[in-house]
Design a protein around this motif. Structure first.
Motif, mmCIF file in Angstrom:
data_model
loop_
_atom_site.group_PDB
_atom_site.id
_atom_site.type_symbol
_atom_site.label_atom_id
_atom_site.label_comp_id
_atom_site.label_asym_id
_atom_site.label_seq_id
_atom_site.Cartn_x
_atom_site.Cartn_y
_atom_site.Cartn_z
ATOM 1 N N PRO A 273 -52.544 -24.384 1.869
ATOM 2 C CA PRO A 273 -53.454 -25.536 1.918
ATOM 3 C C PRO A 273 -54.886 -25.173 1.519
ATOM 4 O O PRO A 273 -55.304 -24.018 1.609
ATOM 5 N N GLY A 274 -55.648 -26.199 1.123
ATOM 6 C CA GLY A 274 -57.030 -25.976 0.676
ATOM 7 C C GLY A 274 -57.984 -25.724 1.826
ATOM 8 O O GLY A 274 -59.058 -25.146 1.626
ATOM 9 N N SER A 275 -57.601 -26.144 3.022
ATOM 10 C CA SER A 275 -58.453 -25.853 4.182
ATOM 11 C C SER A 275 -57.596 -25.725 5.435
ATOM 12 O O SER A 275 -56.500 -26.308 5.510
ATOM 13 N N LEU A 276 -58.092 -24.947 6.376
ATOM 14 C CA LEU A 276 -57.406 -24.732 7.658
ATOM 15 C C LEU A 276 -58.456 -24.623 8.753
ATOM 16 O O LEU A 276 -59.492 -23.954 8.547
ATOM 17 N N ALA A 277 -58.217 -25.224 9.873
ATOM 18 C CA ALA A 277 -59.134 -25.164 11.025
ATOM 19 C C ALA A 277 -60.562 -25.520 10.621
ATOM 20 O O ALA A 277 -61.523 -24.930 11.122
ATOM 21 N N GLY A 288 -50.455 -15.876 -3.684
ATOM 22 C CA GLY A 288 -49.657 -16.204 -2.513
ATOM 23 C C GLY A 288 -50.396 -16.040 -1.208
ATOM 24 O O GLY A 288 -49.877 -16.376 -0.150
ATOM 25 N N THR A 289 -51.612 -15.486 -1.240
ATOM 26 C CA THR A 289 -52.402 -15.328 -0.022
ATOM 27 C C THR A 289 -53.691 -16.132 -0.156
ATOM 28 O O THR A 289 -54.005 -16.630 -1.239
ATOM 29 N N ALA A 290 -54.420 -16.239 0.935
ATOM 30 C CA ALA A 290 -55.691 -16.979 0.860
ATOM 31 C C ALA A 290 -56.642 -16.459 1.912
ATOM 32 O O ALA A 290 -56.229 -15.869 2.917
ATOM 33 N N THR A 291 -57.934 -16.655 1.664
ATOM 34 C CA THR A 291 -58.929 -16.434 2.718
ATOM 35 C C THR A 291 -59.659 -17.753 2.936
ATOM 36 O O THR A 291 -59.898 -18.500 1.982
ATOM 37 N N TYR A 292 -60.000 -18.012 4.177
ATOM 38 C CA TYR A 292 -60.660 -19.264 4.526
ATOM 39 C C TYR A 292 -61.992 -18.958 5.178
ATOM 40 O O TYR A 292 -62.115 -18.020 5.960
ATOM 41 N N GLY A 293 -62.983 -19.782 4.848
ATOM 42 C CA GLY A 293 -64.299 -19.625 5.450
ATOM 43 C C GLY A 293 -65.223 -18.821 4.552
ATOM 44 O O GLY A 293 -64.840 -18.355 3.479
ATOM 45 N N GLU A 294 -66.462 -18.626 5.029
ATOM 46 C CA GLU A 294 -67.486 -17.913 4.274
ATOM 47 C C GLU A 294 -68.194 -16.934 5.198
ATOM 48 O O GLU A 294 -68.207 -17.127 6.416
ATOM 49 N N GLY A 295 -68.799 -15.941 4.610
ATOM 50 C CA GLY A 295 -69.645 -15.017 5.371
ATOM 51 C C GLY A 295 -68.914 -14.381 6.533
ATOM 52 O O GLY A 295 -67.838 -13.793 6.364
ATOM 53 N N LEU A 296 -69.485 -14.529 7.709
ATOM 54 C CA LEU A 296 -68.923 -13.875 8.889
ATOM 55 C C LEU A 296 -67.889 -14.746 9.594
ATOM 56 O O LEU A 296 -67.308 -14.323 10.582
ATOM 57 N N VAL A 297 -67.682 -15.963 9.084
ATOM 58 C CA VAL A 297 -66.634 -16.827 9.644
ATOM 59 C C VAL A 297 -65.550 -16.921 8.583
ATOM 60 O O VAL A 297 -65.524 -17.826 7.756
ATOM 61 N N ARG A 298 -64.686 -15.972 8.589
ATOM 62 C CA ARG A 298 -63.700 -15.885 7.512
ATOM 63 C C ARG A 298 -62.423 -15.247 8.062
ATOM 64 O O ARG A 298 -62.483 -14.318 8.849
ATOM 65 N N PHE A 299 -61.289 -15.778 7.641
ATOM 66 C CA PHE A 299 -60.028 -15.120 8.000
ATOM 67 C C PHE A 299 -59.083 -15.144 6.810
ATOM 68 O O PHE A 299 -59.216 -15.964 5.900
ATOM 69 N N ALA A 300 -58.148 -14.208 6.831
ATOM 70 C CA ALA A 300 -57.164 -14.092 5.743
ATOM 71 C C ALA A 300 -55.827 -14.630 6.214
ATOM 72 O O ALA A 300 -55.479 -14.510 7.397
ATOM 73 N N LEU A 301 -55.080 -15.196 5.289
ATOM 74 C CA LEU A 301 -53.752 -15.719 5.598
ATOM 75 C C LEU A 301 -52.737 -15.050 4.679
ATOM 76 O O LEU A 301 -52.845 -15.109 3.462
ATOM 77 N N LEU A 302 -51.756 -14.380 5.310
ATOM 78 C CA LEU A 302 -50.680 -13.720 4.549
ATOM 79 C C LEU A 302 -49.336 -14.324 4.952
ATOM 80 O O LEU A 302 -48.907 -14.134 6.094
ATOM 81 N N PRO A 303 -48.666 -15.044 4.068
ATOM 82 C CA PRO A 303 -47.296 -15.457 4.379
ATOM 83 C C PRO A 303 -46.406 -14.219 4.485
ATOM 84 O O PRO A 303 -46.614 -13.236 3.757
ATOM 85 N N LEU A 304 -45.450 -14.248 5.400
ATOM 86 C CA LEU A 304 -44.580 -13.077 5.609
ATOM 87 C C LEU A 304 -43.129 -13.434 5.296
ATOM 88 O O LEU A 304 -42.694 -14.561 5.558
ATOM 89 N N ALA A 305 -42.389 -12.459 4.790
ATOM 90 C CA ALA A 305 -40.946 -12.636 4.622
ATOM 91 C C ALA A 305 -40.317 -12.695 6.014
ATOM 92 O O ALA A 305 -40.823 -12.059 6.947
#
Lengths: 381, 270
Positions: A273-277, A288-305
């Protein structure tokens, strides 16, 4: 009655003076050197905003030296996460030869050998002495797991400062003597409550703009990460030192996916998705992966098998992860001082994710809940 | 006086037995490695031990890594601890000093013999390991002798770096010797002096691994012992080697100063 009385006092006094000198010398010499170095520099220090600009422009400042990173995050040893838990949870000593952002070498030292990373024009080569293995990684544009060179003061500080937002506050700090030079201090106080970072203390060499020391302090008051140069020389390294070795008995490999994140970025099937939380994706969603947020408010999303998700969930639970109760699946929360992670798996057992970043557990939980409630579609038919 | 002390030390059977045992351990390890072909996994075991299966020329360095943490300090501690206290126990110290022999001179002579013992022990281990390594472990045309950075090492470069390692390890052992030597001037019991030296070693080793002791870590005697591995990096990483040299130097100077201040002013009754 003692037959040897004279001389006792002066002999022990001489030894005492020697001991005192040996104890005092390591602290007196740097202090004196700092005073002399400070006296030779302009009295006015650049303002914090100017220091940020200096640091951001330092990616091609040639330097060589020795650095130490100390992490105290205590991450559990999860499968396929390579050296990441050790990197953020122990002390790592590195040697650096940096000609420019396209020609550099960083050696991660250990008592039994070393693992050296050579960067050249966007590609990297990795020499592992104990495994006698030379791996060429072609292309580094996609996602990848953090490496030792990412936590060196210049790289880590530039990455942080590049993402500062208007709500983040800058404050001056006292100068500090770092690796034989006086460095100007800068404190960054994040303005967003969703980050777990309370403050970042940074020291920058004013002459070159090179960040030389970084401290990351969590909201719990504990220092989560410290990275600093122990030795620093602002000279161009010898070109020969930047060429990867080629021992004739080494195993040579060539890959485009050096770690789990890179493999997931290439092969994960979901259109994320284009945005989360409430945080927007911070880079292209073509991978296949994404990072959300900017600067110090940022998290990575890794789909897993699915099988890897099972494995990671089991290990996380064994390591003491907290179970969450999201609708549409199951999830566990792994917390440390500043870095939090959520491992989530959908009821269909097909969708599974690892979310990790310097954000509050509530932010990650909200993101996982959104993902499980509305599973992303396949990105390829 | 120095020659007399050296003759006395090397005339003892137990001196040679301890050197023999020091050489025996790496030999046994090499035999097992050559018979089973099973080396330690990466990140485990002493430095270079996983590499010697394919390259026996590196075995002197690996052998020093095997004996350095425990066995070499024990041998050095026993010899240094016995130097003065041993004379006191056997009742010969008083007679030694009755002769026209200055106490400082006696200390220098004892210290010289200990230093020579350290060097002989370290060289003996290295030479034995070289012979064993080349005969039992890997060698041949496909074997590349490299630094840990992967760059090639010529035989002469390897020889120079091994000799530097031997000297560095020898210098590191003088720190342990100094502790035991000082204690030897305090007590009449050689065992107490040797165990005191070993206690200092164990205490330092524990503190080095403790994060809470971070502020004093760089000043502990064992902090830089393993820095000899840095001789095998390319380029050589001198920082820890220099610091190790200096820290040991301070311990040696201070403890020998204390030994001198104590011994030259104490009452010798035995």
């Amino acid at each position: 009655m003692s037959v040897v009385g004279r001389g006792t006092r002066w002999r022990w006094a001489a030894v005492g003076i020697g001991v005192a000198a040996a104890i005092a010398l390591p602290s007196v010499v740097p202090s004196a050197a700092m005073v002399l170095d400070r006296a030779s520099q302009p009295a006015e220090r650049p303002a914090p905003a100017a220091l940020v600009e200096l640091a951001l422009a330092s990616s091609d400042v040639a330097h060589q030296g020795l650095a130490q990173t100390r992490g105290s995050l205590g991450l559990p040893d999860l499968p396929r996460l390579s050296d990441v838990p050790a990197l953020f949870g122990s002390t790592t000593k590195t040697r650096v030869w940096w000609s420019s952002s396209s020609a550099w070498r960083v050696d991660t030292l250990s008592l039994n050998g070393e693992v050296d990373t050579y960067g050249f024009n966007g590609d990297t080569a990795r020499w592992d002495y104990e495994n006698r293995e030379l791996t060429f990684v072609v292309g580094q544009d996609g996602a990848r797991l953090p490496r030792a060179d990412d936590l060196l003061p210049p790289q880590a500080v530039r990455r942080i400062l590049a993402g500062l937002g208007p709500a983040d506050r800058l404050e001056p700090l006292e100068d500090r003597w770092v690796a034989g030079r006086a460095a100007a201090g800068l404190r960054v106080v994040p303005g967003d409550e969703r980050t777990t970072v309370a403050r970042l203390d940074i020291w920058i060499d004013v002459g070159s703009g090179l960040p030389v020391e970084l401290h990351v302090v969590g909201r719990d008051g504990f220092e989560a990460l410290e990275s600093r140069f122990l030795q620093l020389d602002l000279t161009q390294p010898d070109e020969d030192l930047l060429l990867a070795p080629f021992p004739r008995d080494a195993r040579v490999d060539r890959t485009t996916t050096p770690d789990l994140a890179a493999a997931v970025d290439l092969y994960a099937p979901w259109r994320l998705p284009g945005s989360l939380a409430g945080l927007s994706a911070s880079r292209s969603l073509l991978g296949g992966t994404a990072t959300y947020g900017e600067g110090l408010v940022r998290f990575a999303l890794l789909p897993l098998a699915p099988d890897l998700a099972d494995d990671i969930l089991d290990r996380a639970v064994t390591a003491g992860a907290l179970p969450l109760d999201p609708a549409g699946g199951e999830a566990v929360l792994v917390t440390s001082s500043v870095l939090n992670a959520v491992v989530a798996r959908g009821s269909d057992r097909e969708h599974a994710y690892l979310l990790a970043g310097f954000v509050t557990p509530e932010t990650l939980e909200a993101a996982a809940t959104e993902l499980l409630a509305d599973p992303p579609p396949r990105r390829r038919p | 006086m120095i020659v007399v002390e050296i003759r006395k030390l090397f005339g003892r059977r137990r001196t040679w037995v301890s050197i023999f045992l020091l050489c025996l351990l790496p030999t046994v390890v090499a035999v097992f490695l050559s018979l089973t072909d099973i080396g330690p996994r990466p990140g485990e075991g002493p430095a270079f031990l996983s590499a010697v299966l394919s390259n026996g020329a590196l075995y002197p360095a690996a052998a020093l890594g095997i004996v350095l943490p425990i066995f070499l300090p024990i041998a050095v501690s026993i010899v240094a601890g016995e130097s003065i206290a041993g004379e006191a126990t056997t009742g010969t110290l008083r007679y030694l000093l009755v002769r026209p022999v200055g106490r400082t001179r006696l200390l220098v002579a004892k210290l010289s013999s200990i230093t020579l013992f350290v060097l002989v022990a370290v060289f003996a281990v290295s030479i034995t390991a070289l012979v064993v390594g080349l005969n039992l472990l890997g060698s041949g045309p496909v074997v590349a002798t490299t630094t840990v950075s992967g760059t090639p090492l010529s035989p002469s470069q390897l020889g120079i770096r091994t000799v530097l390692t031997i000297l560095y390890v020898g210098w590191s052992m003088l720190g342990v010797a100094s502790v035991a030597f000082f204690l030897s001037t305090l007590t009449d019991s050689p065992l107490a002096a040797a165990l005191g030296g070993l206690s200092a070693l164990v205490g330092s080793t524990v503190l080095v691994t403790l994060d809470a002791a971070d502020n004093v870590r760089d000043y502990l005697p064992t902090r830089y012992w393993l820095a000899w591995v840095d001789f095998f990096r390319d380029p050589i990483l001198w920082r820890d080697i220099e610091r190790g040299f200096l820290v040991q130097g301070v311990y040696v100077v201070v403890l020998l100063g204390m030994a001198w201040a104590n011994f030259t002013t104490r009452d010798v009754t035995s």
